[in-house]
Design a protein around this motif. Sequence first.
Motif, PDB file in Angstrom:
ATOM      1  N   ASP A 314       0.826  -1.211   0.000  1.00 27.68           N
ATOM      2  CA  ASP A 314       0.000   0.000   0.000  1.00 27.68           C
ATOM      3  C   ASP A 314       0.860   1.259   0.000  1.00 27.68           C
ATOM      4  OD1 ASP A 314      -2.239  -1.578  -0.002  1.00 27.68           O
ATOM      5  OD2 ASP A 314      -2.618  -1.394   2.151  1.00 27.68           O
ATOM      6  N   GLY A 315       2.089   1.143   0.532  1.00 28.22           N
ATOM      7  CA  GLY A 315       2.981   2.307   0.604  1.00 28.22           C
ATOM      8  C   GLY A 315       3.755   2.565  -0.672  1.00 28.22           C
ATOM      9  N   MET A 316       3.628   1.670  -1.648  1.00 22.87           N
ATOM     10  CA  MET A 316       4.315   1.881  -2.931  1.00 22.87           C
ATOM     11  C   MET A 316       3.665   3.030  -3.685  1.00 22.87           C
ATOM     12  SD  MET A 316       4.844  -2.084  -4.135  1.00 22.87           S
ATOM     13  CE  MET A 316       5.522  -1.634  -5.729  1.00 22.87           C
ATOM     14  N   ASN A 317       4.486   3.861  -4.303  1.00 18.23           N
ATOM     15  CA  ASN A 317       3.963   4.983  -5.085  1.00 18.23           C
ATOM     16  C   ASN A 317       4.592   4.998  -6.468  1.00 18.23           C
ATOM     17  OD1 ASN A 317       6.567   6.239  -4.764  1.00 18.23           O
ATOM     18  ND2 ASN A 317       5.919   6.900  -2.725  1.00 18.23           N
ATOM     19  N   GLN A 318       4.332   6.047  -7.210  1.00 15.35           N
ATOM     20  CA  GLN A 318       4.788   6.127  -8.606  1.00 15.35           C
ATOM     21  C   GLN A 318       6.302   6.136  -8.726  1.00 15.35           C
ATOM     22  OE1 GLN A 318       2.202   5.951 -10.622  1.00 15.35           O
ATOM     23  NE2 GLN A 318       3.458   5.688 -12.442  1.00 15.35           N
ATOM     24  N   SER A 319       7.001   6.582  -7.666  1.00 12.17           N
ATOM     25  CA  SER A 319       8.458   6.633  -7.719  1.00 12.17           C
ATOM     26  C   SER A 319       9.090   5.254  -7.540  1.00 12.17           C
ATOM     27  CB  SER A 319       8.997   7.582  -6.638  1.00 12.17           C
ATOM     28  OG  SER A 319       8.655   7.105  -5.348  1.00 12.17           O
ATOM     29  N   ASP A 320       8.318   4.288  -7.049  1.00 15.29           N
ATOM     30  CA  ASP A 320       8.818   2.925  -6.900  1.00 15.29           C
ATOM     31  C   ASP A 320       8.663   2.197  -8.229  1.00 15.29           C
ATOM     32  OD1 ASP A 320       9.481   3.160  -4.172  1.00 15.29           O
ATOM     33  OD2 ASP A 320       7.395   2.835  -3.609  1.00 15.29           O
ATOM     34  N   ARG A 321       9.713   2.218  -9.014  1.00  9.97           N
ATOM     35  CA  ARG A 321       9.634   1.693 -10.379  1.00  9.97           C
ATOM     36  C   ARG A 321       9.855   0.182 -10.422  1.00  9.97           C
ATOM     37  NH1 ARG A 321       9.862   5.746 -14.343  1.00  9.97           N
ATOM     38  NH2 ARG A 321       8.859   7.568 -13.455  1.00  9.97           N
ATOM     39  N   PHE A 322       9.121  -0.554  -9.613  1.00  7.59           N
ATOM     40  CA  PHE A 322       9.194  -2.003  -9.699  1.00  7.59           C
ATOM     41  C   PHE A 322       7.811  -2.605  -9.491  1.00  7.59           C
ATOM     42  CE2 PHE A 322       9.726  -1.209  -5.172  1.00  7.59           C
ATOM     43  CZ  PHE A 322       9.044  -2.247  -4.557  1.00  7.59           C
ATOM     44  N   LEU A 323       7.632  -3.802 -10.029  1.00  2.98           N
ATOM     45  CA  LEU A 323       6.384  -4.533  -9.873  1.00  2.98           C
ATOM     46  C   LEU A 323       6.624  -5.786  -9.054  1.00  2.98           C
ATOM     47  CD1 LEU A 323       4.874  -4.399 -13.491  1.00  2.98           C
ATOM     48  CD2 LEU A 323       4.433  -2.857 -11.581  1.00  2.98           C
ATOM     49  N   ILE A 324       5.556  -6.315  -8.478  1.00  2.00           N
ATOM     50  CA  ILE A 324       5.665  -7.523  -7.658  1.00  2.00           C
ATOM     51  C   ILE A 324       4.914  -8.657  -8.345  1.00  2.00           C
ATOM     52  CG2 ILE A 324       5.256  -8.536  -5.391  1.00  2.00           C
ATOM     53  CD1 ILE A 324       5.146  -5.727  -4.240  1.00  2.00           C
ATOM     54  N   VAL A 325       5.566  -9.792  -8.457  1.00  2.50           N
ATOM     55  CA  VAL A 325       4.918 -11.011  -8.940  1.00  2.50           C
ATOM     56  C   VAL A 325       4.969 -12.027  -7.809  1.00  2.50           C
ATOM     57  CG1 VAL A 325       4.985 -12.913 -10.597  1.00  2.50           C
ATOM     58  CG2 VAL A 325       5.523 -10.589 -11.350  1.00  2.50           C
ATOM     59  N   GLY A 326       3.807 -12.526  -7.423  1.00  7.94           N
ATOM     60  CA  GLY A 326       3.736 -13.566  -6.407  1.00  7.94           C
ATOM     61  C   GLY A 326       3.333 -14.882  -7.045  1.00  7.94           C
ATOM     62  N   ALA A 327       3.926 -15.981  -6.588  1.00  5.66           N
ATOM     63  CA  ALA A 327       3.592 -17.297  -7.134  1.00  5.66           C
ATOM     64  C   ALA A 327       3.114 -18.204  -6.012  1.00  5.66           C
ATOM     65  CB  ALA A 327       4.801 -17.914  -7.826  1.00  5.66           C
TER      66      ALA A 327
END
Length: 352
Positions: A314-327
């Motif tokens: 929830d604390g991720m914003n536009q400046s955090d240029r990464f995505l999360i993939v969960g498996a």
Amino acid sequence: MHVTEGSQRCRLGPGLMSALGLSLGSPVLVSLLGGRSCLCTAWPRSDLAEGFLQVDLKCSSANLISHPPTHLNLDPAQLTPTPCPKLKGVKISVVVQSVDFKKHTPPRLVHELVKDMLKGVYVHRKHAINLEDFDTEIRYVVIEDINLESGHAGFITSKTGVEITGIQTVRHHRSQLQDQDTIPLGGLEEVAASLKEMLQLPLLYPDTLSSLGVSCPRGVLLVGPPGVGKTLLVRKVVGEVGASLVVVRGPEVVGSRPGESEEKLRAVFERARSAAEEGPCVLFLDELDSLCPRRSGSSAPENRLVAQLLTLMDGMNQSDRFLIVGATNRPDSLDPALRRPGRFDREVRMMT
């Protein structure tokens, strides 16, 4: 045996040079197993011995520079004379040692340095040029394209135009090489295309999507039974997108003392943020079900860990240029809060 680093010379017996029709300084392509190769210039050995080859890997496949061979058995058929006309222009990407150099060095200065270092070098399309012998923060350049209608190699002169398409760090460049897995996906091409579509636009064009008012997914959930190839799929797709990959397995985060698990999870997100400063990045949380089970039937430490992951996402914003993939192979055991909007709100299912 080695030749002078940075000389781009290939020393071989004069008999072999004659058999191949090579004159002094003629460019020759040395082809190795696995599609690897290097471009060098032919010179006779000082001892005139036949049957031995000395090569400087100044211009070679990127995976050959990062993992140079110690011993090679070559057949003369693997040496090919290669025409190298003078080039009018080249497109390159630059690989530098540190993030600070990338951030604080003016692009014009980088361009001038690189152009000067490439003068007089024979280059091959998609090969990397090793510039470490110049003792600067610039380590390599990758030849993205050359302006030849036919042929893949050429010679850079002082009049050759040099266009820099991007600058990345050595760490980011090497992580991309590691993620370019050539193992076939075995029937998962459709799933791979779907996952690639979800990752490519948010990673490569986040500002464009934001200006259009299109919401970017922060998390993608990959669901499939054990052994179907979830980890391989993620590595393959991330490599094709051109992003770096931070891999964490759920059990690795769980600690023994109170608060240790949450501390490790925060450190994982910091690693992803640091990697994202150098270029597109994907944080891969494998075995997500062991990290975030349903809170109703879990202990207090597990509940705190789930809450910490939700807070970090929830604390991720536009400046955090990464995505999360969960498996996961047990989607029903995940805490439902993980799949709400803004978290793992996109899903890719893999079937056996």
